[in-house]
Design a protein around this motif. Structure first.
Motif, mmCIF file in Angstrom:
data_model
loop_
_atom_site.group_PDB
_atom_site.id
_atom_site.type_symbol
_atom_site.label_atom_id
_atom_site.label_comp_id
_atom_site.label_asym_id
_atom_site.label_seq_id
_atom_site.Cartn_x
_atom_site.Cartn_y
_atom_site.Cartn_z
ATOM 1 N N LYS A 175 -26.295 11.588 28.547
ATOM 2 C CA LYS A 175 -24.992 11.002 28.876
ATOM 3 C C LYS A 175 -24.675 11.188 30.361
ATOM 4 O O LYS A 175 -24.364 10.239 31.067
ATOM 5 N N THR A 176 -24.732 12.458 30.797
ATOM 6 C CA THR A 176 -24.350 12.748 32.180
ATOM 7 C C THR A 176 -25.264 12.017 33.160
ATOM 8 O O THR A 176 -24.806 11.453 34.157
ATOM 9 N N THR A 177 -26.551 12.016 32.857
ATOM 10 C CA THR A 177 -27.517 11.304 33.695
ATOM 11 C C THR A 177 -27.125 9.831 33.823
ATOM 12 O O THR A 177 -27.063 9.287 34.932
ATOM 13 N N PHE B 67 -14.581 11.030 32.526
ATOM 14 C CA PHE B 67 -14.269 12.365 32.005
ATOM 15 C C PHE B 67 -15.389 12.770 31.066
ATOM 16 O O PHE B 67 -15.502 12.241 29.957
ATOM 17 N N ASP B 68 -16.219 13.694 31.529
ATOM 18 C CA ASP B 68 -17.367 14.118 30.724
ATOM 19 C C ASP B 68 -16.969 15.317 29.862
ATOM 20 O O ASP B 68 -16.160 16.138 30.284
ATOM 21 N N GLU B 69 -17.540 15.397 28.671
ATOM 22 C CA GLU B 69 -17.194 16.443 27.689
ATOM 23 C C GLU B 69 -15.678 16.453 27.434
ATOM 24 O O GLU B 69 -15.028 17.499 27.390
ATOM 25 N N PHE B 70 -15.157 15.257 27.253
ATOM 26 C CA PHE B 70 -13.712 15.060 27.111
ATOM 27 C C PHE B 70 -13.133 15.788 25.905
ATOM 28 O O PHE B 70 -11.963 16.175 25.894
HETATM 29 MG MG LIG Z 1 -23.774 16.202 29.926
#
Ligand SMILES: [Mg+2]
Ligand SMILES: Nc1ncnc2c1ncn2[C@@H]1O[C@H](COP(=O)(O)OP(=O)(O)O)[C@@H](O)[C@H]1O
Length: 396
Positions: A53-55, A161-164
């Motif tokens: 996801k983050t990538t 917003f990551d890991e929301f």
């Molecule tokens: Mg991640």
């Protein structure tokens, strides 16, 4: 002192998001995210942890920036307070914007964050009695920063917003705070909400009673295709004077498209293949040993935290492709029908098991699956196959 790292360093990163230029595949997801961002549509990206996801989101932000959007990545991993959320938002705007936009945003931030003139440099003024209301006001103002950017430059901001899902730990009102600001920014901002916990994300976005219900289009990440993985791994080996050889197929079979697991296996394979040679089945056996050594402790801890029904369901799913609910499987793993349902639902909620459709259940992490098969099923049940008519199981 000499650099202790081996040279060349590994061409396979597996313990952090990959730099945008290293992205394997994900072209259609990237195009979709950019299209929706451009249209002012919010998206929620839901996929198991370590699925990239983050990538993907970092790559999306780089491309959005090229298309003329301002882009901001806010990591909400393990955030526990309103202040904490504001700190992350502030850091993102301060560190990721450039030039005149950054200067104008820093000016706004300065008015929000009075700094102590005496004492430690940069220490915040503490105003204890109204701290909560202050924290709320600060966050609300920060959520409107895209409006400032739009007013100054006419540019839209893409905010990730990551890991929301971690905002749920902060308090019941937080979802509503986000919603009430985000929903009025159709012209000024687009949002991506990403997370690794399917249960919590479903709670935030799928529950009619909650502020975010129906607010963001879902985008799921599938496993990476084998041919894209094979090309990438082959080319990295070739660039460093090695060949993945016959081990490549074994690697793809085991990883079944799991992005991080494929890279972890590729790294160990690369490390164990001497320069100028091709990996063979002995090399592959060495890779499996190294991976077991690396992951055993974390799998053991994960296993210890499972409730009884969860561990039985996991064992059953790892042991065979037979339906979890067939009588033999239930009996073999000491499960009642309702116990199996309960265990399954929890494993899905936490993202350890996926339901890819057609009633199938898939253990997300192929290396966990291998470990359970090796260390638990063999230990408790002895060597057997579920289809074997002579097999008898003891309850663990
Ligand atoms: Mg991640
Ligand atoms: N598209 C991709 N291309 C290359 N490697 C990837 C890709 N997606 C994931 N990975 C691998 O998976 C690991 C975890 O990716 P990450 O983006 O941190 O996942 P998540 O944010 O879903 O937990 C990375 O270190 C990398 O090895």
């Amino acid at each position: 002192m000499a650099d202790p790292r081996p040279w060349p360093p590994t061409p396979f990163l597996y313990d952090r998001p990959v730099p945008p230029e290293e992205l394997i595949d994900r072209q259609s997801e990237l195009a979709k995210l950019l299209e929706l961002a451009d249209a002012g549509q919010s998206v929620r990206v839901s996929a198991p942890r370590r699925y990239g996801k983050t990538t993907l989101l970092r790559k999306t932000l780089v491309e959005a920036d090229r298309l003329g959007m301002a882009s901001v990545y806010v990591d909400l991993d393990r955030v526990v307070s309103l202040e904490g959320i504001s700190d992350r938002v502030e850091a993102a705007y301060r560190n990721q914007l450039q030039g005149p936009i950054r200067r104008s945003i820093v000016n706004v931030l300065r008015t929000l964050r009075p700094r102590a003139s005496a004492g430690a440099a940069g220490a915040r003024v503490e105003i204890a009695p109204s701290a909560d209301a202050d924290a709320r006001r600060t966050l609300e103002r920060m959520l409107d920063l895209p409006v400032d950017i739009h007013r100054k430059t006419g540019r839209r901001t893409l905010v990730v917003f990551d890991e929301f899902q971690h905002v749920l730990r902060v308090g019941a009102e937080v979802e509503g705070i986000f919603r009430s600001h985000v929903q009025h920014q159709a012209a000024e901002a687009s949002y991506v909400f990403a997370g690794s916990h399917p249960g919590l994300l479903a709670t935030i976005f799928g529950d009619r009673e909650r502020p975010f219900f129906g607010q963001a289009r879902p985008l799921d990440l599938a496993p990476l295709p084998d041919d894209a993985l094979a090309d990438y791994i082959d080319s990295r080996f070739a660039q460093t004077g090695k060949e993945a050889g016959v081990a490549l197929e074994a690697l793809l079979d085991l990883a079944r498209g799991h992005p991080q697991r494929a890279m972890l296996l590729a790294h160990h394979l690369w490390e164990q293949t001497p320069p100028g040679t091709s990996a063979d089945f002995d090399t592959w056996a060495g890779v499996l040993e190294a991976v077991d050594r690396e992951l055993h402790e974390s799998f053991d801890r994960m296993w210890d935290r499972l409730r009884v029904n969860e561990s039985r369901v996991l064992a059953a799913l790892c042991a065979s492709d037979a339906s979890l609910f067939n009588q033999r499987t239930l009996a073999q793993f000491g499960l009642s029908k309702s116990g199996a349902e309960q265990g399954r639902d929890k494993l899905i909620e936490f993202g350890d098991v996926l339901e890819p459709g057609g009633g199938r259940l898939l253990v997300v992490d192929p290396l966990l699956e291998r470990w359970v098969r090796t260390y638990h099923i063999r230990t408790y049940y002895g060597e057997f196959t579920l289809g074997d008519s002579g097999a008898r199981a003891e309850t663990p």
